[in-house]
Scaffold this motif. Sequence first.
Motif, PDB file in Angstrom:
ATOM      1  N   ARG A   1       0.831  -1.216   0.000  1.00 49.10           N
ATOM      2  CA  ARG A   1       0.000   0.000   0.000  1.00 49.10           C
ATOM      3  C   ARG A   1       0.865   1.266   0.000  1.00 49.10           C
ATOM      4  NH1 ARG A   1      -5.151  -0.635   2.725  1.00 49.10           N
ATOM      5  NH2 ARG A   1      -5.003   1.542   3.368  1.00 49.10           N
ATOM      6  N   GLU A   2       1.952   1.228   0.741  1.00 50.37           N
ATOM      7  CA  GLU A   2       2.785   2.421   0.894  1.00 50.37           C
ATOM      8  C   GLU A   2       3.753   2.637  -0.277  1.00 50.37           C
ATOM      9  OE1 GLU A   2       2.634   4.752   3.176  1.00 50.37           O
ATOM     10  OE2 GLU A   2       1.326   3.836   4.695  1.00 50.37           O
ATOM     11  N   TYR A   3       4.205   1.556  -0.899  1.00 53.77           N
ATOM     12  CA  TYR A   3       5.332   1.689  -1.828  1.00 53.77           C
ATOM     13  C   TYR A   3       5.081   1.207  -3.258  1.00 53.77           C
ATOM     14  CZ  TYR A   3       8.173   2.771   2.265  1.00 53.77           C
ATOM     15  OH  TYR A   3       8.685   3.360   3.397  1.00 53.77           O
ATOM     16  N   LEU A   4       3.911   0.685  -3.562  1.00 53.66           N
ATOM     17  CA  LEU A   4       3.652   0.216  -4.922  1.00 53.66           C
ATOM     18  C   LEU A   4       3.712   1.379  -5.905  1.00 53.66           C
ATOM     19  CD1 LEU A   4       2.852  -2.081  -6.848  1.00 53.66           C
ATOM     20  CD2 LEU A   4       0.448  -1.531  -6.351  1.00 53.66           C
ATOM     21  N   GLY A   5       4.604   1.256  -6.888  1.00 54.45           N
ATOM     22  CA  GLY A   5       4.775   2.322  -7.868  1.00 54.45           C
ATOM     23  C   GLY A   5       3.860   2.136  -9.067  1.00 54.45           C
ATOM     24  N   LYS A   6       3.624   3.206  -9.799  1.00 56.68           N
ATOM     25  CA  LYS A   6       2.703   3.177 -10.926  1.00 56.68           C
ATOM     26  C   LYS A   6       3.244   2.383 -12.106  1.00 56.68           C
ATOM     27  CE  LYS A   6      -0.678   5.634  -9.299  1.00 56.68           C
ATOM     28  NZ  LYS A   6      -2.005   4.996  -9.069  1.00 56.68           N
ATOM     29  N   ASN A   7       4.562   2.254 -12.196  1.00 58.32           N
ATOM     30  CA  ASN A   7       5.145   1.586 -13.362  1.00 58.32           C
ATOM     31  C   ASN A   7       5.456   0.111 -13.099  1.00 58.32           C
ATOM     32  OD1 ASN A   7       7.141   2.132 -11.514  1.00 58.32           O
ATOM     33  ND2 ASN A   7       8.725   2.479 -13.058  1.00 58.32           N
ATOM     34  N   VAL A   8       4.972  -0.435 -11.999  1.00 59.17           N
ATOM     35  CA  VAL A   8       5.248  -1.839 -11.662  1.00 59.17           C
ATOM     36  C   VAL A   8       4.285  -2.743 -12.425  1.00 59.17           C
ATOM     37  CG1 VAL A   8       5.268  -3.556  -9.812  1.00 59.17           C
ATOM     38  CG2 VAL A   8       6.118  -1.248  -9.377  1.00 59.17           C
ATOM     39  N   LYS A   9       4.821  -3.723 -13.153  1.00 64.07           N
ATOM     40  CA  LYS A   9       3.994  -4.607 -13.970  1.00 64.07           C
ATOM     41  C   LYS A   9       3.671  -5.919 -13.277  1.00 64.07           C
ATOM     42  CE  LYS A   9       3.727  -1.659 -17.200  1.00 64.07           C
ATOM     43  NZ  LYS A   9       2.434  -0.923 -17.319  1.00 64.07           N
ATOM     44  N   LYS A  10       4.536  -6.371 -12.376  1.00 60.99           N
ATOM     45  CA  LYS A  10       4.324  -7.653 -11.701  1.00 60.99           C
ATOM     46  C   LYS A  10       4.691  -7.524 -10.225  1.00 60.99           C
ATOM     47  CE  LYS A  10       5.850  -9.960 -15.930  1.00 60.99           C
ATOM     48  NZ  LYS A  10       6.892 -10.797 -16.549  1.00 60.99           N
ATOM     49  N   VAL A  11       3.905  -8.158  -9.386  1.00 66.35           N
ATOM     50  CA  VAL A  11       4.212  -8.256  -7.960  1.00 66.35           C
ATOM     51  C   VAL A  11       4.257  -9.731  -7.581  1.00 66.35           C
ATOM     52  CG1 VAL A  11       3.317  -7.904  -5.621  1.00 66.35           C
ATOM     53  CG2 VAL A  11       3.285  -6.016  -7.256  1.00 66.35           C
ATOM     54  N   LEU A  12       5.338 -10.143  -6.956  1.00 66.82           N
ATOM     55  CA  LEU A  12       5.488 -11.518  -6.477  1.00 66.82           C
ATOM     56  C   LEU A  12       5.250 -11.529  -4.969  1.00 66.82           C
ATOM     57  CD1 LEU A  12       8.784 -12.428  -8.361  1.00 66.82           C
ATOM     58  CD2 LEU A  12       6.445 -12.925  -9.078  1.00 66.82           C
ATOM     59  N   TRP A  13       4.141 -12.149  -4.559  1.00 74.53           N
ATOM     60  CA  TRP A  13       3.817 -12.260  -3.134  1.00 74.53           C
ATOM     61  C   TRP A  13       4.360 -13.608  -2.655  1.00 74.53           C
ATOM     62  CZ3 TRP A  13       0.383  -8.964  -0.194  1.00 74.53           C
ATOM     63  CH2 TRP A  13       0.167  -9.410   1.116  1.00 74.53           C
ATOM     64  N   VAL A  14       5.396 -13.577  -1.822  1.00 73.20           N
ATOM     65  CA  VAL A  14       6.054 -14.801  -1.380  1.00 73.20           C
ATOM     66  C   VAL A  14       5.540 -15.197   0.002  1.00 73.20           C
ATOM     67  CG1 VAL A  14       8.262 -15.925  -0.919  1.00 73.20           C
ATOM     68  CG2 VAL A  14       8.093 -14.202  -2.722  1.00 73.20           C
TER      69      VAL A  14
END
Length: 227
Positions: free
Chosen positions: A26-39
């Motif tokens: 919530r605090e750091y997700l950037g607008k240009n991020v295409k993929k997030v890996l939730w480990v």
Amino acid sequence: RNLSNKPALNLGISGNGPLIEYATLREYLGKNVKKVLWVYFEGNDFSDLNNEKENNILINYLKDLNFTQNLKLKQNEINDIVINIIKKKEKREIFKFELIKFIKIYNTRISIFPQPEPETPKFEFKKILQSAKELTEKNDTKLFFVYLPEYSYYKSNSGNKNYNLIKNIVSELKIPFIDIHKEVLEKEQNPLKLYPFELSGHFNVEGYKKVAETIYEFTKDYYYETK
């Protein structure tokens, strides 16, 4: 990063459980991020979540979708906190704590008087993942869930007790499930060789290399269609 030749930002920190991970997103997700890996790590993520949900600040991230601490704007304050923590460690406070544990025969007491099995926070976990998915979708970002198994499963078949529960929740939310248990460990004749000296802990260099290659193969062909 090495496999894809593309930039990657690691926001994981030792001891972080699912709620802190969601708050970080919530605090750091950037607008240009295409993929997030939730480990997700089977060994302690649920016990971490049980502690995190009792924190009045962290629980606000679930209760209020507009809640923020504006951490991006408080880096100087964060740096000061980190510096103070480092100074305390330099004063050997951790050593004193370990010494006290030894005097009290801490580990022996734990083995003789095992702690009660913590409750499984499946409701909070599903809500966190659902909220993370909604957040990433609004950001034109694809969320992937990476399941890391526990060492004790391969040593004594006593771990991975939440495997089916986790997989079902992720499937219900239609989040891609990258199963390191099936894709990596089950394919090894001796899965323990992927752990340091075949002892309990996280993976060794070879283990993490196989994990990284598996994640890359599952995600490399995905391209989010920008609006």
